[in-house]
Design an enzyme around this catalytic site. Sequence first.
Site, short mmCIF file in Angstrom:
data_model
loop_
_atom_site.label_atom_id
_atom_site.label_comp_id
_atom_site.label_asym_id
_atom_site.label_seq_id
_atom_site.Cartn_x
_atom_site.Cartn_y
_atom_site.Cartn_z
N SER A 69 0.73 -1.03 0.36
CA SER A 69 0.04 0.28 0.38
C SER A 69 0.51 1.39 0.09
O SER A 69 2.31 1.05 0.07
CB SER A 69 -0.96 0.10 1.57
OG SER A 69 -2.63 1.04 1.46
N LYS A 73 3.04 1.48 -3.85
CA LYS A 73 2.56 0.92 -4.66
C LYS A 73 3.33 0.64 -6.73
O LYS A 73 3.68 0.25 -6.95
CB LYS A 73 1.66 0.93 -5.40
CG LYS A 73 0.05 0.78 -3.29
CD LYS A 73 -1.02 1.15 -3.96
CE LYS A 73 -1.54 0.62 -2.91
NZ LYS A 73 -3.53 0.42 -3.74
N GLY A 135 -2.14 7.98 -7.29
CA GLY A 135 -0.87 7.15 -6.86
C GLY A 135 -2.00 5.49 -7.37
O GLY A 135 -2.35 5.48 -8.00
N GLY A 136 -0.83 4.97 -6.38
CA GLY A 136 -1.52 3.37 -6.88
C GLY A 136 -2.58 3.08 -7.21
O GLY A 136 -3.44 2.41 -8.32
N GLN A 265 -11.00 -6.35 -3.12
CA GLN A 265 -9.59 -6.06 -3.05
C GLN A 265 -8.68 -7.69 -2.43
O GLN A 265 -8.16 -8.02 -3.40
CB GLN A 265 -9.29 -5.27 -3.26
CG GLN A 265 -8.28 -4.01 -2.04
CD GLN A 265 -7.39 -4.68 -1.62
OE1 GLN A 265 -6.23 -5.58 -1.51
NE2 GLN A 265 -7.80 -4.77 0.07
#
Length: 289
Positions: A69, A73, A135-136, A265
Amino acid sequence: MTERIDGHTILIGLMAYPIRHSMSPMMHNNAFAKLGLNYAYLAFDITDDKLKAAVNAIRTLDMRGANISMPNKQKIIPYLDKLSPAAKLCGAVNTVVNDEGVLTGYTTDGTGFMRALADEGLNIQGKKMTLTGAGGAGTAIAIQAALDGTAEISLFNLHDTTWESAKRNVRIINQETNCQATLHGLEDKEDFKREIASSAIYCDSTGVGMKPLENLSLVEDPSWFHQDMIVFDTVYAPRTTKLMKVARQAGVKHVFNGLGMMLEQGAEAFKLWTGKEMPVAYIRDLLFK
């Protein structure tokens, strides 16, 4: 837990910073116990200076894998051996699988986001989304939503170190999908307000609303929202973020934190590690109590 751990227990980690607030250990360890699987899932505070050594530890300790996280990532990619097609397209990884020393990076965030909406009976196919963050998680959400049929995405981002990532996301979406993506500077508040007003969903994939920014929201004015839209905050600690409070003040019908996304997820990552389906209904009851 003590009854399950023995000399054969397989370790899976969560590598991020900060991470002690995470509910992933509770989710995965309860799922392992429910299915009688001899795995253990632990959280590790991993900053930039520790990331390379932490990835090497997956091999050295013969861990089955790890979740990744913020802020790792994208930074983890150079230390992996392979990427799944989706992770390669996103340029981000949130799940690592160790197959006898070969580390493969996957992304399950985008799928988790779309499944979380589906679990609520919601569909954004053919609709417009305004999304903050590249971001990721934001990257995975943007690309998966585009692949799944979202018609238009207005991506807002600060002109900071992630601006180039935001430009890349927009370029890939426009080249590889039927979705139309546009990039906007988050500094332009009037533009931000206009795009949200014309959207069916607003999603914040930044860390704003999470400690130490739990008293902040990128949208402070309830009048920016309309009642029939979806407001989705990927943050889930605290359970009710400042953004959610603003949306509820506006009377928005569908307001969510990131718990559903985390569950879905996580279910996909669980299957990658174990080959088993996570007992999602059982875990959902634990998470949403």
